[in-house]
Design an enzyme around this catalytic site. Sequence first.
Site, PDB file in Angstrom:
ATOM      1  N   CYS A  18       0.838  -1.193   0.000  1.00 52.78           N
ATOM      2  CA  CYS A  18       0.000   0.000   0.000  1.00 52.78           C
ATOM      3  C   CYS A  18       0.883   1.257   0.000  1.00 52.78           C
ATOM      4  O   CYS A  18       2.013   1.239   0.486  1.00 52.78           O
ATOM      5  CB  CYS A  18      -0.898  -0.002   1.233  1.00 52.78           C
ATOM      6  SG  CYS A  18      -2.083   1.366   1.254  1.00 52.78           S
ATOM      7  N   ASP A  68       0.453   3.723   1.794  1.00 50.64           N
ATOM      8  CA  ASP A  68       0.435   4.269   3.160  1.00 50.64           C
ATOM      9  C   ASP A  68       1.861   4.485   3.693  1.00 50.64           C
ATOM     10  O   ASP A  68       2.686   3.571   3.647  1.00 50.64           O
ATOM     11  CB  ASP A  68      -0.322   3.285   4.065  1.00 50.64           C
ATOM     12  CG  ASP A  68      -0.682   3.890   5.403  1.00 50.64           C
ATOM     13  OD1 ASP A  68       0.230   4.406   6.086  1.00 50.64           O
ATOM     14  OD2 ASP A  68      -1.868   3.835   5.776  1.00 50.64           O
ATOM     15  N   ARG A 128       2.964   4.535   6.510  1.00 51.43           N
ATOM     16  CA  ARG A 128       3.309   3.726   7.692  1.00 51.43           C
ATOM     17  C   ARG A 128       3.736   2.313   7.319  1.00 51.43           C
ATOM     18  O   ARG A 128       3.996   1.487   8.198  1.00 51.43           O
ATOM     19  CB  ARG A 128       2.110   3.670   8.633  1.00 51.43           C
ATOM     20  CG  ARG A 128       1.666   5.032   9.136  1.00 51.43           C
ATOM     21  CD  ARG A 128       0.309   4.959   9.794  1.00 51.43           C
ATOM     22  NE  ARG A 128      -0.725   4.557   8.840  1.00 51.43           N
ATOM     23  CZ  ARG A 128      -2.004   4.370   9.157  1.00 51.43           C
ATOM     24  NH1 ARG A 128      -2.399   4.549  10.407  1.00 51.43           N
ATOM     25  NH2 ARG A 128      -2.881   4.004   8.245  1.00 51.43           N
ATOM     26  N   HIS A 159      -2.147  -4.244   4.995  1.00 48.77           N
ATOM     27  CA  HIS A 159      -1.849  -3.787   6.358  1.00 48.77           C
ATOM     28  C   HIS A 159      -3.131  -3.392   7.091  1.00 48.77           C
ATOM     29  O   HIS A 159      -4.134  -3.045   6.452  1.00 48.77           O
ATOM     30  CB  HIS A 159      -0.873  -2.609   6.336  1.00 48.77           C
ATOM     31  CG  HIS A 159      -1.471  -1.344   5.781  1.00 48.77           C
ATOM     32  ND1 HIS A 159      -1.904  -0.308   6.582  1.00 48.77           N
ATOM     33  CD2 HIS A 159      -1.723  -0.956   4.506  1.00 48.77           C
ATOM     34  CE1 HIS A 159      -2.369   0.669   5.819  1.00 48.77           C
ATOM     35  NE2 HIS A 159      -2.269   0.304   4.558  1.00 48.77           N
ATOM     36  N   CYS A 208      -6.004   0.155   7.029  1.00 48.37           N
ATOM     37  CA  CYS A 208      -5.775   0.620   5.651  1.00 48.37           C
ATOM     38  C   CYS A 208      -6.914   1.555   5.232  1.00 48.37           C
ATOM     39  O   CYS A 208      -8.084   1.159   5.204  1.00 48.37           O
ATOM     40  CB  CYS A 208      -5.692  -0.585   4.705  1.00 48.37           C
ATOM     41  SG  CYS A 208      -5.375  -0.101   2.983  1.00 48.37           S
TER      42      CYS A 208
END
Length: 211
Positions: free
Chosen positions: A41, A43, A45, A100, A103
């Site tokens: 992803c 993202d 993080r 994850h 999400c």
Amino acid sequence: MPTSKILDGINRFQDYYLENADLFQQLAEQGQSPEVLFIGCSDSRVPLEVITGAGPGDLFILRNVANIVPPYGTGHMSVGAVLEYALLHLPLRHIVICGHTRCGGIEALDRDPDWVRASHIARWIEHARPAKTKIEAAGLEASARHLATVRENVLLQLEHLRSYDVVREREKAGSLALHGWVYHLETGRIEAYNSGTGAWEAVGTQTEPGR
Ligand SMILES: [Zn+2]
């Protein structure tokens, strides 16, 4: 420069480059030969190279919202180009799709799509909706639904991978392995899908799967 933090990072990287000059020169002159394609992803993080301890030249990487692989023929050239390059020009042995927890792309499936202001997101995450539909039908309690949907989306995208001839043929020939992972933001743990048992199992030395 976007931020002083990034400038500091670049300065540190210049030192790292000099300390590992042989490796970087080798990569520059001889080309890359990663055996693993990671699809994760976007993202911030979920830093795949940090999570896996990978260095320069180790991973071929694709990141997008909700680690999605649109099915073959749906017109999304970016993902198909990554797959073709990775499988036709690199010594690839593994593809890992890593979802994850928490999400945003998966959570967006819970809301009405904004087809006016966010039409790309609305259209994109439809490639994950069958995962949500399947989990909803399973009747899980609300607290378990997000993780279950994240996991199911990883499995769905693995199936989408197999809609590409170049993937399916290599997997059938035994020269390519597909893996489904979920990274847990809350614990740092990673779990992998065991296609033999249907269970999600901890990766590494951790003793239990993430929550
Ligand atoms: Zn995400």
